[in-house]
Design a protein around this motif. Structure first.
Motif, PDB file in Angstrom:
ATOM      1  N   TYR A  42      73.576  42.201  43.252  1.00 18.71           N
ATOM      2  CA  TYR A  42      73.316  40.831  42.797  1.00 18.71           C
ATOM      3  C   TYR A  42      72.214  40.201  43.648  1.00 18.71           C
ATOM      4  O   TYR A  42      71.295  39.575  43.104  1.00 18.71           O
ATOM      5  CB  TYR A  42      74.593  39.992  42.874  1.00 18.71           C
ATOM      6  N   GLN A  45      68.962  41.074  42.717  1.00 17.00           N
ATOM      7  CA  GLN A  45      68.739  40.628  41.340  1.00 17.00           C
ATOM      8  C   GLN A  45      68.811  41.778  40.339  1.00 17.00           C
ATOM      9  O   GLN A  45      68.200  41.731  39.272  1.00 17.00           O
ATOM     10  CB  GLN A  45      67.432  39.857  41.206  1.00 17.00           C
ATOM     11  N   ASP A  46      69.594  42.805  40.697  1.00 14.74           N
ATOM     12  CA  ASP A  46      69.865  43.909  39.774  1.00 14.74           C
ATOM     13  C   ASP A  46      71.224  43.617  39.143  1.00 14.74           C
ATOM     14  O   ASP A  46      72.252  44.149  39.543  1.00 14.74           O
ATOM     15  CB  ASP A  46      69.866  45.244  40.527  1.00 14.74           C
ATOM     16  N   TYR A  47      71.206  42.724  38.152  1.00 19.03           N
ATOM     17  CA  TYR A  47      72.449  42.237  37.569  1.00 19.03           C
ATOM     18  C   TYR A  47      73.194  43.315  36.791  1.00 19.03           C
ATOM     19  O   TYR A  47      74.424  43.297  36.745  1.00 19.03           O
ATOM     20  CB  TYR A  47      72.181  41.008  36.696  1.00 19.03           C
ATOM     21  N   ARG A  51      76.979  44.257  37.614  1.00 21.36           N
ATOM     22  CA  ARG A  51      78.021  44.340  36.590  1.00 21.36           C
ATOM     23  C   ARG A  51      78.780  45.655  36.689  1.00 21.36           C
ATOM     24  O   ARG A  51      80.005  45.674  36.591  1.00 21.36           O
ATOM     25  CB  ARG A  51      77.414  44.221  35.188  1.00 21.36           C
ATOM     26  N   LEU A  72      78.655  36.742  35.328  1.00 22.19           N
ATOM     27  CA  LEU A  72      77.559  37.478  34.698  1.00 22.19           C
ATOM     28  C   LEU A  72      77.760  37.598  33.186  1.00 22.19           C
ATOM     29  O   LEU A  72      76.817  37.444  32.411  1.00 22.19           O
ATOM     30  CB  LEU A  72      77.418  38.870  35.323  1.00 22.19           C
ATOM     31  N   ARG A  75      77.086  34.290  31.267  1.00 27.81           N
ATOM     32  CA  ARG A  75      75.674  33.939  31.151  1.00 27.81           C
ATOM     33  C   ARG A  75      74.826  35.033  30.511  1.00 27.81           C
ATOM     34  O   ARG A  75      73.653  34.819  30.226  1.00 27.81           O
ATOM     35  CB  ARG A  75      75.133  33.575  32.522  1.00 27.81           C
ATOM     36  N   GLY A  76      75.397  36.221  30.340  1.00 29.11           N
ATOM     37  CA  GLY A  76      74.651  37.321  29.749  1.00 29.11           C
ATOM     38  C   GLY A  76      73.648  37.942  30.697  1.00 29.11           C
ATOM     39  O   GLY A  76      72.640  38.503  30.266  1.00 29.11           O
ATOM     40  N   TRP A  77      73.925  37.888  31.971  1.00 28.79           N
ATOM     41  CA  TRP A  77      73.031  38.472  32.974  1.00 28.79           C
ATOM     42  C   TRP A  77      73.394  39.950  33.169  1.00 28.79           C
ATOM     43  O   TRP A  77      74.544  40.293  33.397  1.00 28.79           O
ATOM     44  CB  TRP A  77      73.154  37.755  34.306  1.00 28.79           C
ATOM     45  N   GLY A  78      72.383  40.812  33.075  1.00 31.39           N
ATOM     46  CA  GLY A  78      72.591  42.235  33.319  1.00 31.39           C
ATOM     47  C   GLY A  78      73.203  42.976  32.137  1.00 31.39           C
ATOM     48  O   GLY A  78      73.599  44.121  32.268  1.00 31.39           O
ATOM     49  N   LYS A  81      76.017  39.164  26.580  1.00 32.16           N
ATOM     50  CA  LYS A  81      76.844  37.995  26.882  1.00 32.16           C
ATOM     51  C   LYS A  81      78.207  38.194  26.215  1.00 32.16           C
ATOM     52  O   LYS A  81      78.277  38.626  25.065  1.00 32.16           O
ATOM     53  CB  LYS A  81      76.163  36.731  26.350  1.00 32.16           C
TER      54      LYS A  81
END
Length: 179
Positions: A42, A45-47, A51, A72, A75-78, A81
């Motif tokens: 995280y 920034q490697d979501y 995950r 995550l 928000r749909g990060w990595g 969503k």
């Protein structure tokens, strides 16, 4: 940062989240190795990798991973969503006393994302997140402050009857889920 009907201080949210990543702040259980690897991912920034690690940690019942994976997913990060799954993860951690998951669950009920909009439930979870803890650290204080801000904004959206029911549910939530 806009989260549905609320405006949330993006810096405070990010600060609380990052501080929670840095510590096993809940007196519930220490974070797992997989969780800590997720933290490293995280921070880089490697979501997607975060995950993956938090998925594995969640399978080991790491409640910190439930909270952060939920974040995550919401928000749909990595990846895709999935607000419904995020709510389920937050609920599990919230019921085990994780204050940040309680606050996030309140946001989900306030927004009506991943769960039906329910200002009474949102109020109860915000009250729970803001409640004093036996052991409270700097992260808990930031979460409690943000939960109080969310609660104050929610008060503008509920009527007197809802407020009475919300306060009752809030007290019940605190009695059951604050550690």
């Amino acid at each position: 940062m806009s989260l549905g009907i609320f405006q949330v201080d993006g810096l405070a949210l990010l600060m609380a989240f990052m501080l929670s990543l840095a510590s096993g702040r809940e007196a519930l259980a220490e974070p797992s190795t997989e969780y800590n690897q997720g933290v490293d991912a995280y921070r880089a920034q490697d979501y997607a990798a975060a995950r993956t690690h938090w998925e594995k940690a969640a399978l080991q019942d790491d409640i910190h991973a439930h909270n952060n994976l939920g974040f995550l997913l919401y928000r749909g990060w990595g990846g895709a969503k999935d607000a419904t799954r995020a709510v389920g993860l937050w609920r599990k951690a919230a019921e085990l006393g994780h204050s940040e998951a309680q606050w996030h669950l309140g946001d989900a009920f306030a927004d009506g994302e991943g769960v039906a909009r329910d200002p009474v439930a949102a109020y109860a979870w915000y009250r729970c997140a803001a409640a004093p803890r036996n052991e409270r650290d700097e992260t808990d204080e930031l979460v409690a402050d943000d939960a109080r801000k969310s609660l104050a904004k929610l008060l503008d959206a509920i009527n007197v009857e809802q407020l009475a029911a919300a306060e009752l549910r809030g007290r019940e939530c605190i009695a059951r889920y604050v550690k």
